[in-house]
Design an enzyme around this catalytic site. Sequence first.
Site, mmCIF file in Angstrom:
data_model
loop_
_atom_site.group_PDB
_atom_site.id
_atom_site.type_symbol
_atom_site.label_atom_id
_atom_site.label_comp_id
_atom_site.label_asym_id
_atom_site.label_seq_id
_atom_site.Cartn_x
_atom_site.Cartn_y
_atom_site.Cartn_z
ATOM 1 N N VAL A 12 0.849 -1.201 0.000
ATOM 2 C CA VAL A 12 0.000 0.000 0.000
ATOM 3 C C VAL A 12 0.881 1.246 0.000
ATOM 4 O O VAL A 12 0.613 2.222 -0.683
ATOM 5 C CB VAL A 12 -0.910 0.011 1.253
ATOM 6 C CG1 VAL A 12 -1.752 1.277 1.292
ATOM 7 C CG2 VAL A 12 -1.800 -1.216 1.278
ATOM 8 N N GLY A 32 8.820 1.389 7.985
ATOM 9 C CA GLY A 32 8.418 0.094 7.453
ATOM 10 C C GLY A 32 7.452 0.250 6.305
ATOM 11 O O GLY A 32 7.282 1.339 5.756
ATOM 12 N N VAL A 63 3.541 -0.879 4.515
ATOM 13 C CA VAL A 63 2.168 -1.311 4.797
ATOM 14 C C VAL A 63 1.675 -2.160 3.620
ATOM 15 O O VAL A 63 1.790 -1.751 2.466
ATOM 16 C CB VAL A 63 1.247 -0.094 5.018
ATOM 17 C CG1 VAL A 63 -0.201 -0.528 5.189
ATOM 18 C CG2 VAL A 63 1.706 0.711 6.236
ATOM 19 N N LYS A 118 1.323 -3.411 8.856
ATOM 20 C CA LYS A 118 2.511 -2.552 8.853
ATOM 21 C C LYS A 118 3.680 -3.378 9.376
ATOM 22 O O LYS A 118 3.732 -3.723 10.556
ATOM 23 C CB LYS A 118 2.259 -1.342 9.752
ATOM 24 C CG LYS A 118 3.371 -0.327 9.752
ATOM 25 C CD LYS A 118 2.856 0.924 10.427
ATOM 26 C CE LYS A 118 3.876 2.019 10.501
ATOM 27 N NZ LYS A 118 3.276 3.256 11.029
ATOM 28 N N ASP A 167 2.397 13.853 14.825
ATOM 29 C CA ASP A 167 2.685 13.692 13.394
ATOM 30 C C ASP A 167 1.390 13.767 12.575
ATOM 31 O O ASP A 167 1.110 12.886 11.754
ATOM 32 C CB ASP A 167 3.390 12.351 13.165
ATOM 33 C CG ASP A 167 4.144 12.323 11.833
ATOM 34 O OD1 ASP A 167 4.288 13.379 11.192
ATOM 35 O OD2 ASP A 167 4.582 11.220 11.441
HETATM 36 N N1 LIG Z 1 -5.215 0.878 7.558
HETATM 37 C C1 LIG Z 1 -4.779 1.373 6.398
HETATM 38 N N2 LIG Z 1 -5.553 1.259 5.299
HETATM 39 C C2 LIG Z 1 -5.122 1.758 4.111
HETATM 40 N N3 LIG Z 1 -3.935 2.402 3.949
HETATM 41 C C3 LIG Z 1 -3.137 2.545 5.017
HETATM 42 C C4 LIG Z 1 -3.500 2.036 6.298
HETATM 43 N N4 LIG Z 1 -2.507 2.331 7.182
HETATM 44 C C5 LIG Z 1 -1.570 2.990 6.491
HETATM 45 N N5 LIG Z 1 -1.933 3.129 5.198
HETATM 46 C C6 LIG Z 1 -1.144 3.805 4.162
HETATM 47 O O1 LIG Z 1 0.107 3.158 4.040
HETATM 48 C C7 LIG Z 1 1.119 4.107 3.723
HETATM 49 C C8 LIG Z 1 2.304 3.960 4.667
HETATM 50 O O2 LIG Z 1 1.880 4.293 5.964
HETATM 51 P P1 LIG Z 1 2.892 4.593 7.155
HETATM 52 O O3 LIG Z 1 2.078 4.963 8.344
HETATM 53 O O4 LIG Z 1 3.844 3.458 7.289
HETATM 54 O O5 LIG Z 1 3.766 5.806 6.624
HETATM 55 P P2 LIG Z 1 3.466 7.343 6.339
HETATM 56 O O6 LIG Z 1 2.476 7.844 7.340
HETATM 57 O O7 LIG Z 1 3.107 7.516 4.882
HETATM 58 O O8 LIG Z 1 4.884 8.004 6.548
HETATM 59 P P3 LIG Z 1 5.745 8.198 7.885
HETATM 60 O O9 LIG Z 1 5.958 6.854 8.501
HETATM 61 O O10 LIG Z 1 6.996 8.815 7.374
HETATM 62 O O11 LIG Z 1 4.950 9.113 8.779
HETATM 63 C C9 LIG Z 1 0.469 5.488 3.799
HETATM 64 O O12 LIG Z 1 0.150 5.920 2.504
HETATM 65 C C10 LIG Z 1 -0.804 5.241 4.571
HETATM 66 O O13 LIG Z 1 -1.818 6.156 4.194
#
Ligand SMILES: Nc1ncnc2c1ncn2[C@@H]1O[C@H](COP(=O)(O)OP(=O)(O)OP(=O)(O)O)[C@@H](O)[C@H]1O
Length: 285
Positions: A103, A109, A111, A128, A237
């Site tokens: 995703v 990490g 997702v 994740k 954040d």
């Molecule tokens: N439950 C979920 N359903 C759909 N997409 C998700 C879900 N959780 C996370 N994502 C998506 O996965 C991606 C990676 O998420 P992650 O929280 O690891 O990093 P981030 O928020 O993009 O960056 P950072 O870790 O630098 O703050 C993001 O685009 C986030 O919107």
Amino acid sequence: MEFTTPPPATRSGGGEERAAAEHNQHHQQQHATVEKEHMFDKVVTPSDVGKLNRLVIPKQHAEKYFSLDARVAVAGQRGWLATAAGESRNFSGGRAFSESNLVGRGSYGSVYRCRLKGHGMEEEMAVKVFDLEMPGAERSFLAECEALRSIQHRNLLPIRTACSAVDNRGGMFKALLYEFMPNGSLDTWLHPRAAPAAGEKAPKRLGFSQRVNIIVNVADVLDYLHHECGRPTVHCDLKPSNILLDDDLNALLGDFGIARPRLYSGEAQVPPKAMVGPTLGHAVV
Ligand SMILES: Nc1ncnc2c1ncn2[C@@H]1O[C@H](COP(=O)(O)OP(=O)(O)OP(=O)(O)O)[C@@H](O)[C@H]1O
């Protein structure tokens, strides 16, 4: 069930003493990690994984959990968590966590979208998987578990379970499983990445009332976190990629990887110095 991890890469020019010192340091760190993980001891019933809303698996139950969920499948593969644990040092190209299920990637990490099957139920999840070689990833995993164990609100991204396992060579695997949000993050709605290819629909746009609803949802959950939950918390954040949208375009706040307990009213909250700082464009609230 045996987990296997690729052997550590051979070091060059280090010498035996240095290798031994690093080995000792590694063991001390792992010991500290095990101690930290005792904090999860209170919250465990792996047999109910399909039903429970908030579940944290302590390390000593992880193997039981993985065996139990040999039925779990991602993209048709059985035993995906065991596979993932085996690939904990090299999960970028794993079969179970493949690019087609990816995703997105964050600071700590990646997702992946997956289906969790078991107990006659099937549910779509976002997994994740923490890249534990990234400085701060371990701390981020713990911060998220710690924050999410004691808070509950309709505008929080629902977490299903947390996995923490050590394979038979001492390699760590850590992952958090959330409900999958089919409408993605607010970021993808506000800033669609590419123009649609021929035949593809143009990206949908949020209407005025939907935008207002999202703002109200986010304000609501922040108010809860700051003032109403038992353990006031500062997210640290806030940004569009951490705001997920459900089927009805309600906003759910996720990613508590650098969240902190709120100190006391009136004190400016700053993110922890030792951690990788919040992303550019975020809000420390
Ligand atoms: N439950 C979920 N359903 C759909 N997409 C998700 C879900 N959780 C996370 N994502 C998506 O996965 C991606 C990676 O998420 P992650 O929280 O690891 O990093 P981030 O928020 O993009 O960056 P950072 O870790 O630098 O703050 C993001 O685009 C986030 O919107």
